[in-house]
Design an enzyme around this catalytic site. Sequence first.
Site, PDB file in Angstrom:
ATOM      1  N   CYS A 170       0.816  -1.200   0.000  1.00  0.00           N
ATOM      2  CA  CYS A 170       0.000   0.000   0.000  1.00  0.00           C
ATOM      3  C   CYS A 170       0.855   1.257   0.000  1.00  0.00           C
ATOM      4  O   CYS A 170       0.350   2.355  -0.068  1.00  0.00           O
ATOM      5  CB  CYS A 170      -0.950  -0.005   1.190  1.00  0.00           C
ATOM      6  SG  CYS A 170      -0.082  -0.122   2.734  1.00  0.00           S
ATOM      7  N   THR A 212     -15.850  15.257   3.202  1.00  0.00           N
ATOM      8  CA  THR A 212     -15.383  15.151   4.582  1.00  0.00           C
ATOM      9  C   THR A 212     -14.329  14.071   4.767  1.00  0.00           C
ATOM     10  O   THR A 212     -13.977  13.740   5.884  1.00  0.00           O
ATOM     11  CB  THR A 212     -16.563  14.875   5.542  1.00  0.00           C
ATOM     12  OG1 THR A 212     -17.319  13.777   5.007  1.00  0.00           O
ATOM     13  CG2 THR A 212     -17.473  16.071   5.674  1.00  0.00           C
ATOM     14  N   ASP A 265     -14.353  10.923   4.583  1.00  0.00           N
ATOM     15  CA  ASP A 265     -14.779   9.814   5.442  1.00  0.00           C
ATOM     16  C   ASP A 265     -14.424   8.474   4.796  1.00  0.00           C
ATOM     17  O   ASP A 265     -13.870   8.426   3.703  1.00  0.00           O
ATOM     18  CB  ASP A 265     -16.284   9.921   5.745  1.00  0.00           C
ATOM     19  CG  ASP A 265     -16.556   9.677   7.220  1.00  0.00           C
ATOM     20  OD1 ASP A 265     -16.104   8.638   7.735  1.00  0.00           O
ATOM     21  OD2 ASP A 265     -17.195  10.529   7.852  1.00  0.00           O
ATOM     22  N   ASP A 312     -11.514  -0.263  -2.502  1.00  0.00           N
ATOM     23  CA  ASP A 312     -10.120  -0.317  -2.074  1.00  0.00           C
ATOM     24  C   ASP A 312      -9.400  -1.452  -2.782  1.00  0.00           C
ATOM     25  O   ASP A 312      -9.906  -2.577  -2.806  1.00  0.00           O
ATOM     26  CB  ASP A 312     -10.062  -0.573  -0.561  1.00  0.00           C
ATOM     27  CG  ASP A 312      -9.290   0.505   0.158  1.00  0.00           C
ATOM     28  OD1 ASP A 312      -8.131   0.738  -0.218  1.00  0.00           O
ATOM     29  OD2 ASP A 312      -9.855   1.103   1.089  1.00  0.00           O
ATOM     30  N   ASP A 335     -13.974  -0.346   5.548  1.00  0.00           N
ATOM     31  CA  ASP A 335     -14.568   0.993   5.475  1.00  0.00           C
ATOM     32  C   ASP A 335     -16.074   0.977   5.735  1.00  0.00           C
ATOM     33  O   ASP A 335     -16.632   1.977   6.198  1.00  0.00           O
ATOM     34  CB  ASP A 335     -14.261   1.641   4.121  1.00  0.00           C
ATOM     35  CG  ASP A 335     -12.867   2.260   4.086  1.00  0.00           C
ATOM     36  OD1 ASP A 335     -12.412   2.748   5.134  1.00  0.00           O
ATOM     37  OD2 ASP A 335     -12.249   2.258   3.011  1.00  0.00           O
ATOM     38  N   GLY A 338     -17.196  -8.463 -11.043  1.00  0.00           N
ATOM     39  CA  GLY A 338     -15.953  -7.717 -10.921  1.00  0.00           C
ATOM     40  C   GLY A 338     -15.428  -7.285 -12.264  1.00  0.00           C
ATOM     41  O   GLY A 338     -16.093  -7.435 -13.296  1.00  0.00           O
ATOM     42  N   ASP A 345     -11.444   4.056  10.247  1.00  0.00           N
ATOM     43  CA  ASP A 345     -10.435   3.004  10.381  1.00  0.00           C
ATOM     44  C   ASP A 345      -9.066   3.586  10.034  1.00  0.00           C
ATOM     45  O   ASP A 345      -8.950   4.551   9.288  1.00  0.00           O
ATOM     46  CB  ASP A 345     -10.768   1.758   9.540  1.00  0.00           C
ATOM     47  CG  ASP A 345     -10.929   2.033   8.063  1.00  0.00           C
ATOM     48  OD1 ASP A 345     -10.977   3.212   7.671  1.00  0.00           O
ATOM     49  OD2 ASP A 345     -10.999   1.058   7.288  1.00  0.00           O
TER      50      ASP A 345
HETATM   51 CO    CO Z   1     -11.143   4.012   5.899  1.00  0.00          CO
HETATM   52 CO    CO Z   2     -10.570   3.131   1.938  1.00  0.00          CO
HETATM   53 CO    CO Z   3     -16.718   6.574   9.732  1.00  0.00          CO
END
Ligand code: CO
Ligand code: CO
Ligand code: CO
Length: 337
Positions: free
Chosen positions: A16, A46, A48, A66, A89, A136, A224
């Site tokens: 990553c 925001t 998030d 992700d 997430d 996918g 997270d």
């Molecule tokens: Co996250």
């Molecule tokens: Co993410």
């Molecule tokens: Co949150």
Amino acid sequence: MPQVSKLTSTTSAGGCASKLSPKILDQVLARIPRWPNENVLVGFDTADDAGVYKLTPEIALVQTVDFFSPVVDDPYTFGAIAAANALSDVYAMGGQPISALSILAWPAKGDLEELAEIVKGGAEKVHEAGCTILGGHSVADNEIKFGYAVTGLIHPDRIKTNAGARPGDVLVLTKRLGTGVISTALKRGMAKEADVEGAEKSMLTLNRAACEAMLSFDVHGCTDVTGFGLIGHAREMALASHVTIEIDPRKLQFLPGAVEYASQGAIPGGLKNNREFASYCVEGQSEFDDLLYDPQTSGGLLISLSEEDAEGLERKFPSAYRMGRVIAKSGKPIRIL
Ligand code: CO
Ligand code: CO
Ligand code: CO
């Protein structure tokens, strides 16, 4: 020492760590045109974990995507970690994942057995989450990349965003830090097998149980800890909530080997980007400074709640630990004690 096979050696920057610098991302997001929509309960403004779209007064969709390059050498484990990371997430918003689409970049001459293992590892982790894969998309690419777009459900009144942290709250983290440093040490042939296994076990753990545990308390804010590291995600929470976040580095817990490898120079490229981007908003320093910026794969939940509820959460979910608190906005967004 574990053998470094071609999986992690196909990555240019170590898993990553090849994430786009937050600085670039910020500039691009600022240029996207806005068309307000009353059903968008959480959008991209925001920073998030996931977007939330209201379908009815009782049901909203939580959506996130992700994917990344291998952080470990075993294909099955990599697939499962990519799934746990993508699902996280949805859990960070307090949602329940229901469906997923896979995203794959694979070399035209790649080993099909390896690919089958990656996809199987991902599928079993998605199934463990009670979530179904619908399909996918794949492309040919010299650098392997794998992950998911995940959709979850949530009640519109029960969304946990990064904007709700309040002065007087305590901050709780549900996993140890250090996966980026350990992946980098693995790639350089420096990591002990037991330490790699410890990091893998942590990355493979779904945030489902942590999410279910937190939902029995009055959680004010949650996110997270992933690619931007603890400080990067705490920064987003501090800015969105208009508060200052104090982190006590003596209370932080690190994966075995992480402190040692960081001191030996196993510093992921993403860690340097994270520090370069976020250090302006940090007051104070600690001896574990590197690890505060370490990009995490499938990291834990960072939860803001009252002291009493934090104690209850620690009892209900023993891997959760208090590591900071929220105070009224004063000076910089983050203070290292
Ligand atoms: Co996250
Ligand atoms: Co993410
Ligand atoms: Co949150």
